[in-house]
Design a protein around this motif. Structure first.
Motif, short mmCIF file in Angstrom:
data_model
loop_
_atom_site.label_atom_id
_atom_site.label_comp_id
_atom_site.label_asym_id
_atom_site.label_seq_id
_atom_site.Cartn_x
_atom_site.Cartn_y
_atom_site.Cartn_z
N LYS A 81 0.82 -1.21 0.00
CA LYS A 81 0.00 0.00 0.00
C LYS A 81 0.85 1.26 0.00
CE LYS A 81 -3.93 -2.24 2.08
NZ LYS A 81 -4.73 -2.44 3.26
N ARG A 82 2.14 1.14 0.16
CA ARG A 82 3.03 2.30 0.11
C ARG A 82 3.64 2.48 -1.27
NH1 ARG A 82 6.20 1.52 5.80
NH2 ARG A 82 4.45 2.06 7.11
N GLU A 83 3.40 1.58 -2.19
CA GLU A 83 4.00 1.66 -3.51
C GLU A 83 3.16 2.54 -4.44
OE1 GLU A 83 4.99 -2.14 -5.16
OE2 GLU A 83 5.78 -2.85 -3.26
N PRO A 84 3.81 3.26 -5.35
CA PRO A 84 3.08 4.15 -6.27
C PRO A 84 2.01 3.43 -7.08
CG PRO A 84 5.43 4.60 -6.37
CD PRO A 84 5.25 3.37 -5.51
N ALA A 85 2.25 2.20 -7.48
CA ALA A 85 1.26 1.46 -8.29
C ALA A 85 -0.05 1.29 -7.52
CB ALA A 85 1.81 0.10 -8.71
N TRP A 86 0.04 1.10 -6.22
CA TRP A 86 -1.16 0.93 -5.41
C TRP A 86 -1.97 2.23 -5.42
CZ3 TRP A 86 -3.18 3.04 -0.87
CH2 TRP A 86 -4.22 2.31 -0.29
N PHE A 87 -1.28 3.36 -5.29
CA PHE A 87 -1.98 4.64 -5.29
C PHE A 87 -2.59 4.94 -6.66
CE2 PHE A 87 0.81 5.18 -1.62
CZ PHE A 87 -0.13 5.56 -0.68
N GLU A 88 -1.89 4.60 -7.74
CA GLU A 88 -2.44 4.79 -9.09
C GLU A 88 -3.70 3.95 -9.27
OE1 GLU A 88 -1.33 6.61 -12.32
OE2 GLU A 88 -1.11 7.71 -10.45
N HIS A 89 -3.66 2.73 -8.78
CA HIS A 89 -4.84 1.86 -8.87
C HIS A 89 -6.02 2.49 -8.13
CE1 HIS A 89 -7.18 -1.84 -9.02
NE2 HIS A 89 -7.45 -1.64 -7.76
N ARG A 90 -5.77 3.00 -6.95
CA ARG A 90 -6.83 3.64 -6.17
C ARG A 90 -7.37 4.88 -6.87
NH1 ARG A 90 -7.16 2.82 -0.46
NH2 ARG A 90 -8.83 4.30 -0.70
N ARG A 91 -6.48 5.70 -7.45
CA ARG A 91 -6.93 6.90 -8.17
C ARG A 91 -7.80 6.51 -9.36
NH1 ARG A 91 -2.13 9.09 -6.13
NH2 ARG A 91 -0.71 8.34 -7.71
N PHE A 92 -7.38 5.48 -10.08
CA PHE A 92 -8.15 5.03 -11.23
C PHE A 92 -9.53 4.53 -10.78
CE2 PHE A 92 -9.20 1.80 -14.53
CZ PHE A 92 -9.33 2.69 -15.58
N ARG A 93 -9.56 3.75 -9.75
CA ARG A 93 -10.83 3.26 -9.21
C ARG A 93 -11.73 4.41 -8.78
NH1 ARG A 93 -10.87 1.47 -3.29
NH2 ARG A 93 -10.85 3.73 -3.26
N ASP A 94 -11.17 5.37 -8.07
CA ASP A 94 -11.95 6.50 -7.60
C ASP A 94 -12.49 7.34 -8.76
OD1 ASP A 94 -11.41 5.61 -5.07
OD2 ASP A 94 -9.93 7.17 -4.62
N TYR A 95 -11.66 7.51 -9.79
CA TYR A 95 -12.12 8.28 -10.94
C TYR A 95 -13.26 7.57 -11.65
CZ TYR A 95 -12.06 11.10 -15.18
OH TYR A 95 -12.42 11.92 -16.21
N LEU A 96 -13.16 6.26 -11.81
CA LEU A 96 -14.25 5.52 -12.44
C LEU A 96 -15.53 5.63 -11.62
CD1 LEU A 96 -12.50 2.26 -13.71
CD2 LEU A 96 -13.15 4.28 -15.03
N ARG A 97 -15.40 5.64 -10.32
CA ARG A 97 -16.57 5.78 -9.45
C ARG A 97 -17.21 7.16 -9.57
NH1 ARG A 97 -14.66 2.89 -3.80
NH2 ARG A 97 -14.87 0.74 -4.55
N SER A 98 -16.37 8.18 -9.82
CA SER A 98 -16.88 9.55 -9.81
C SER A 98 -17.30 10.07 -11.18
CB SER A 98 -15.83 10.48 -9.21
OG SER A 98 -14.72 10.57 -10.08
N SER A 99 -16.83 9.44 -12.25
CA SER A 99 -17.10 9.95 -13.59
C SER A 99 -17.86 8.92 -14.43
CB SER A 99 -15.79 10.30 -14.29
OG SER A 99 -16.03 10.57 -15.66
N GLN A 100 -19.10 9.21 -14.71
CA GLN A 100 -19.90 8.29 -15.52
C GLN A 100 -19.29 8.14 -16.92
OE1 GLN A 100 -24.04 9.28 -15.93
NE2 GLN A 100 -24.47 7.46 -17.12
N CYS A 150 -8.90 17.05 -13.71
CA CYS A 150 -10.02 17.35 -12.82
C CYS A 150 -9.53 17.76 -11.44
CB CYS A 150 -10.94 16.14 -12.69
SG CYS A 150 -11.91 15.79 -14.15
N VAL A 151 -8.56 17.04 -10.92
CA VAL A 151 -8.03 17.36 -9.59
C VAL A 151 -7.41 18.76 -9.59
CG1 VAL A 151 -6.24 16.74 -7.91
CG2 VAL A 151 -7.72 14.97 -8.87
N ARG A 152 -6.66 19.07 -10.64
CA ARG A 152 -6.06 20.42 -10.72
C ARG A 152 -7.13 21.50 -10.80
NH1 ARG A 152 -2.17 17.94 -14.04
NH2 ARG A 152 -3.24 18.60 -15.92
N ASN A 153 -8.22 21.21 -11.50
CA ASN A 153 -9.25 22.24 -11.72
C ASN A 153 -10.20 22.39 -10.55
OD1 ASN A 153 -8.24 22.84 -14.24
ND2 ASN A 153 -9.61 21.45 -15.31
N ILE A 154 -10.57 21.29 -9.91
CA ILE A 154 -11.58 21.40 -8.83
C ILE A 154 -11.12 20.84 -7.50
CG2 ILE A 154 -13.51 21.38 -10.46
CD1 ILE A 154 -14.01 18.45 -9.67
#
Length: 84
Positions: free
Chosen positions: A15-34, A76-80
């Protein structure tokens, strides 16, 4: 001692590796953007119709779309802000 990743499963990201955080960001983006979710779903359906000798080939075929969607997420993160 805090457990932060797998120590017994090879190739499972900590959970400290960059790949884990990228996976989480991708998952969160899919959840937030239809739109992103639909785009990714359509890609996966197209790829599912193909024959794959190696599962890695299937994973690599998704790579460019995943990278593009993560780039959209960063915009999106940079803008909002990180409110996903």
């Amino acid at each position: 001692m805090e457990h932060v990743g797998s120590t017994s499963v090879p190739e499972l990201a900590s959970k400290r590796e960059p790949a884990w955080f990228e996976h989480r960001r991708f998952r969160d983006y899919l959840r937030s953007s239809q739109d992103a979710r639909i785009e990714y779903e359509q890609l996966k359906r197209r790829l599912a119709d193909q024959e794959w000798t190696f599962m890695q080939d299937y994973a690599e075929a998704k790579g460019s779309t995943i990278r593009a969607l993560l780039a959209q997420y960063r915009v999106c993160v940079r803008n909002i802000g990180d409110r996903f």
